[in-house]
Enzyme design. Structure first.
Site, PDB file in Angstrom:
ATOM      1  N   ASN A 291      52.385  24.657  17.679  1.00 48.06           N
ATOM      2  CA  ASN A 291      51.428  25.667  17.219  1.00 48.06           C
ATOM      3  C   ASN A 291      50.149  25.062  16.650  1.00 48.06           C
ATOM      4  O   ASN A 291      49.283  25.775  16.164  1.00 48.06           O
ATOM      5  CB  ASN A 291      52.077  26.611  16.204  1.00 48.06           C
ATOM      6  CG  ASN A 291      52.519  25.919  14.931  1.00 48.06           C
ATOM      7  OD1 ASN A 291      52.227  24.740  14.707  1.00 48.06           O
ATOM      8  ND2 ASN A 291      53.232  26.645  14.085  1.00 48.06           N
TER       9      ASN A 291
ATOM     10  N   LEU B  43      48.248  23.091  18.702  1.00 51.35           N
ATOM     11  CA  LEU B  43      47.433  22.675  19.837  1.00 51.35           C
ATOM     12  C   LEU B  43      46.313  23.642  20.200  1.00 51.35           C
ATOM     13  O   LEU B  43      45.369  23.258  20.893  1.00 51.35           O
ATOM     14  CB  LEU B  43      48.324  22.427  21.062  1.00 51.35           C
ATOM     15  CG  LEU B  43      49.416  21.356  20.870  1.00 51.35           C
ATOM     16  CD1 LEU B  43      50.156  21.126  22.181  1.00 51.35           C
ATOM     17  CD2 LEU B  43      48.832  20.051  20.351  1.00 51.35           C
ATOM     18  N   HIS B  44      46.381  24.896  19.756  1.00 52.74           N
ATOM     19  CA  HIS B  44      45.316  25.836  20.114  1.00 52.74           C
ATOM     20  C   HIS B  44      44.015  25.522  19.394  1.00 52.74           C
ATOM     21  O   HIS B  44      42.945  25.983  19.790  1.00 52.74           O
ATOM     22  CB  HIS B  44      45.746  27.275  19.803  1.00 52.74           C
ATOM     23  CG  HIS B  44      45.570  27.680  18.374  1.00 52.74           C
ATOM     24  ND1 HIS B  44      46.407  27.220  17.368  1.00 52.74           N
ATOM     25  CD2 HIS B  44      44.651  28.481  17.768  1.00 52.74           C
ATOM     26  CE1 HIS B  44      46.016  27.746  16.214  1.00 52.74           C
ATOM     27  NE2 HIS B  44      44.961  28.498  16.419  1.00 52.74           N
TER      28      HIS B  44
ATOM     29  N   LYS C 200      50.534  12.630  13.686  1.00 50.43           N
ATOM     30  CA  LYS C 200      49.180  13.095  13.989  1.00 50.43           C
ATOM     31  C   LYS C 200      48.173  11.946  13.936  1.00 50.43           C
ATOM     32  O   LYS C 200      47.238  11.891  14.748  1.00 50.43           O
ATOM     33  CB  LYS C 200      48.765  14.186  13.000  1.00 50.43           C
ATOM     34  CG  LYS C 200      49.306  15.560  13.289  1.00 50.43           C
ATOM     35  CD  LYS C 200      48.685  16.583  12.355  1.00 50.43           C
ATOM     36  CE  LYS C 200      49.222  17.980  12.665  1.00 50.43           C
ATOM     37  NZ  LYS C 200      48.630  18.990  11.764  1.00 50.43           N
TER      38      LYS C 200
ATOM     39  N   ASN D  28      43.994  23.029   1.911  1.00 46.89           N
ATOM     40  CA  ASN D  28      44.674  23.539   0.723  1.00 46.89           C
ATOM     41  C   ASN D  28      43.895  23.189  -0.536  1.00 46.89           C
ATOM     42  O   ASN D  28      43.165  22.191  -0.592  1.00 46.89           O
ATOM     43  CB  ASN D  28      46.108  23.017   0.646  1.00 46.89           C
ATOM     44  CG  ASN D  28      46.179  21.533   0.423  1.00 46.89           C
ATOM     45  OD1 ASN D  28      46.103  21.046  -0.699  1.00 46.89           O
ATOM     46  ND2 ASN D  28      46.319  20.767   1.508  1.00 46.89           N
TER      47      ASN D  28
ATOM     48  N   CYS E 169      32.084  21.541 -10.092  1.00 48.16           N
ATOM     49  CA  CYS E 169      30.884  22.184 -10.633  1.00 48.16           C
ATOM     50  C   CYS E 169      30.836  23.654 -10.226  1.00 48.16           C
ATOM     51  O   CYS E 169      30.467  24.521 -11.019  1.00 48.16           O
ATOM     52  CB  CYS E 169      29.622  21.484 -10.135  1.00 48.16           C
ATOM     53  SG  CYS E 169      29.347  19.836 -10.785  1.00 48.16           S
TER      54      CYS E 169
ATOM     55  N   CYS F 209      45.877  28.758   7.057  1.00 46.90           N
ATOM     56  CA  CYS F 209      45.965  29.165   8.459  1.00 46.90           C
ATOM     57  C   CYS F 209      47.384  29.620   8.810  1.00 46.90           C
ATOM     58  O   CYS F 209      47.575  30.544   9.606  1.00 46.90           O
ATOM     59  CB  CYS F 209      45.554  28.021   9.379  1.00 46.90           C
ATOM     60  SG  CYS F 209      43.834  27.518   9.203  1.00 46.90           S
TER      61      CYS F 209
ATOM     62  N   CYS G  65      61.024  40.321   5.621  1.00 56.00           N
ATOM     63  CA  CYS G  65      59.616  39.980   5.865  1.00 56.00           C
ATOM     64  C   CYS G  65      59.592  38.680   6.647  1.00 56.00           C
ATOM     65  O   CYS G  65      60.600  38.284   7.231  1.00 56.00           O
ATOM     66  CB  CYS G  65      58.828  39.878   4.557  1.00 56.00           C
ATOM     67  SG  CYS G  65      59.343  38.521   3.496  1.00 56.00           S
TER      68      CYS G  65
END
Length: 479
Positions: A143, A145-146, A160, A205, A248, A262, A437
């Site tokens: 997920n 690669l898009h 990576k 993050n 600041c 994401c 959920c």
């Protein structure tokens, strides 16, 4: 003679050419090392570049592909291979030879090899940065690669950093690519960052953003910071030419609910691509001292309307606890600082703790719920994910009422409970109510609300659909 003899001579010729190319490369490498060892003492900036592996001729020691042979060109000109490779850069009056020379002597660290880091690393490598550092502790997933265009399917499950470095080397073998196979944290960030001239924050993050900014202030490094989420993105340059640091602008972290990733909210693949390209551009401008970097300004990108706005941001705050003149924040303080506690959010969504809002009696595991289905127990399954999540995938015969709408749509739930009761053989027994959920957090909040409103049988399904896919049905689509 027959054609076979000709083929043999052709193969022999190819082999000899390959051997000559290899010898030429070795000769250029030795020439480069000899020139470096005999060169006059470098300036302080030059010492930093040499320590990172950049040679005096604007090439990386060890690459050799852009080292000119003595006597073929003027001593101050770029090597012939560099002139040909970067000729379109050199033709630009505002960039030219000096811009390329400065870029080839610079070292840039890209923190994160994901959606933002992919185009950043690709373009910095292609454009000829001297040393490119890449730091990331994750592995490639399908997920990714898009949007993370530096990776290929063949690298799924592998590092990576390794994937990104291999791609960059394939694009430009003349630069030095340094692999940092770990997550950047307070206990290692100073050691890594101090080796580079410029830092690019390509993370997603909040605690890491604060950490990288603090680290760059302590080591006096410019920071190219980008963000992309959903269909929007933003970009600025911190701690450069009087521009503020991250603290600041944000001395106190925003509420956790306002900080989405994401993996939670989604992102259109091309959006981090746009922001990442602009980050690469800003890094090149800072490295080559060309143009006006986004110091003291922030670029805001709206993909749906195709609008880009540039807004002015305030300068460094005299009250900033990190970059102000009277700051007492030291490198020792930095290494001990708990950024996850400070921001109330994790550095990685893989380590995000699950909420525990309910007693065990108000919860049921996915395997236990599967057993109840198999027994045919009458019940209502309430899915409290947003409607567009429900359209992606759902469990059979579940009722979708998003958590945000739950209180006002309780009559719909009551109707569903009554219909289930009427259809049950044991019509004297109230059907059970189970809530699910995506990951088992919103469902707990929903159960709390439902029990307050009189639905005392409501129970949360622990871990949500993510646990269902992991523990019950491996073929259930995960997202």
């Amino acid at each position: 003679m027959g054609g076979g003899g000709g083929d043999g001579r052709s193969k022999e010729l190819e082999r000899l050419w390959a051997e000559r190319d290899e010898l030429d490369a070795r000769i250029r490498l030795l020439e480069s090392e000899l020139e470096t060892s005999s060169a006059a003492p470098a300036s302080p900036a030059g010492e930093d570049a040499a320590a990172a592996g950049v040679g005096d001729g604007g090439c990386v020691g060890g690459g050799g592909a852009c080292q000119a042979r003595p006597g073929l060109a003027h001593a101050d000109s770029l090597p012939a291979d560099m002139i040909y490779r970067y000729s379109r850069h050199l033709l630009l009056p505002d960039f030219g030879v000096e811009g390329q020379r400065k870029l080839s002597r610079s070292s840039i660290l890209v923190v994160g090899a994901g959606g933002l880091g992919s185009p950043v690393a690709l373009y910095l490598a292609a454009c000829g940065v001297g040393v490119l550092g890449i730091v990331d502790g994750d592995d490639v997933e399908l997920n990714n690669l898009h949007r993370q265009i530096i990776h290929q399917e063949a690298y799924i499950g592998r590092s990576k950093v390794k994937s990104a470095a291999d791609t960059c080397r394939a694009i430009n073998s003349s630069i030095k690519v340094v692999e940092h196979h770990h997550t950047l944290k307070p206990n290692n960030a100073l050691e890594v960052v101090r080796k580079y001239d410029i830092v690019v924050d390509a993370t997603d993050n909040l605690p890491t953003r604060y950490m990288i900014s603090d680290c760059c202030v302590l080591l006096n490094k410019p920071l190219i910071s980008g963000a992309a989420l959903g269909l929007e993105g933003q970009l600025t340059v911190y701690h450069h030419n009087g521009s503020p640091c991250y603290r600041c602008l944000f001395p106190n972290p925003p509420p956790v609910a306002a900080c989405q990733r994401c993996s939670d909210s989604g992102v259109l693949g091309v959006v981090p691509g746009v922001i990442g390209c602009l980050q690469a551009l800003e890094a090149i401008k800072v490295a080559s001292d060309v143009g006006e970097p986004l110091s003291g300004r922030m670029l805001l990108f709206d993909a749906l309307s195709a609008r880009i706005r540039i807004v002015k941001i305030r300068g460094s705050s005299p009250a900033c606890t990190i970059c102000a003149e009277n700051s007492v924040f030291t490198q020792e303080d930095f290494q001990k600082f708990d950024y996850e506690t400070f921001t109330q959010s994790p550095m990685s969504d893989k380590t995000a703790p699950s909420l525990k809002l309910l007693p065990e009696s108000a919860r049921i595991t996915c395997t236990e719920y599967k057993g109840l289905i198999d027994k045919g127990e009458p019940h209502v399954l309430l899915d409290v994910r947003p409607a567009h999540h429900f359209q992606i995938v759902s469990l059979s015969r579940s009722l979708n009422i998003p958590l945000s709408d739950l209180e006002e749509k309780l009559p719909m739930l009551e109707t569903s409970m009554k219909e289930t009761l009427d259809a049950s053989a044991a019509s004297d027994k109230q059907p059970s109510l189970y809530v699910v959920c995506r990951r088992g957090n919103d469902s707990q909040s929903a159960v709390q609300l439902l029990r307050e409103k009189g639905f005392h049988s409501a129970k949360d399904i622990v871990g949500g659909l993510q646990s269902w896919a992991h523990d019950v049905d491996p073929d259930f689509p995960a997202y």
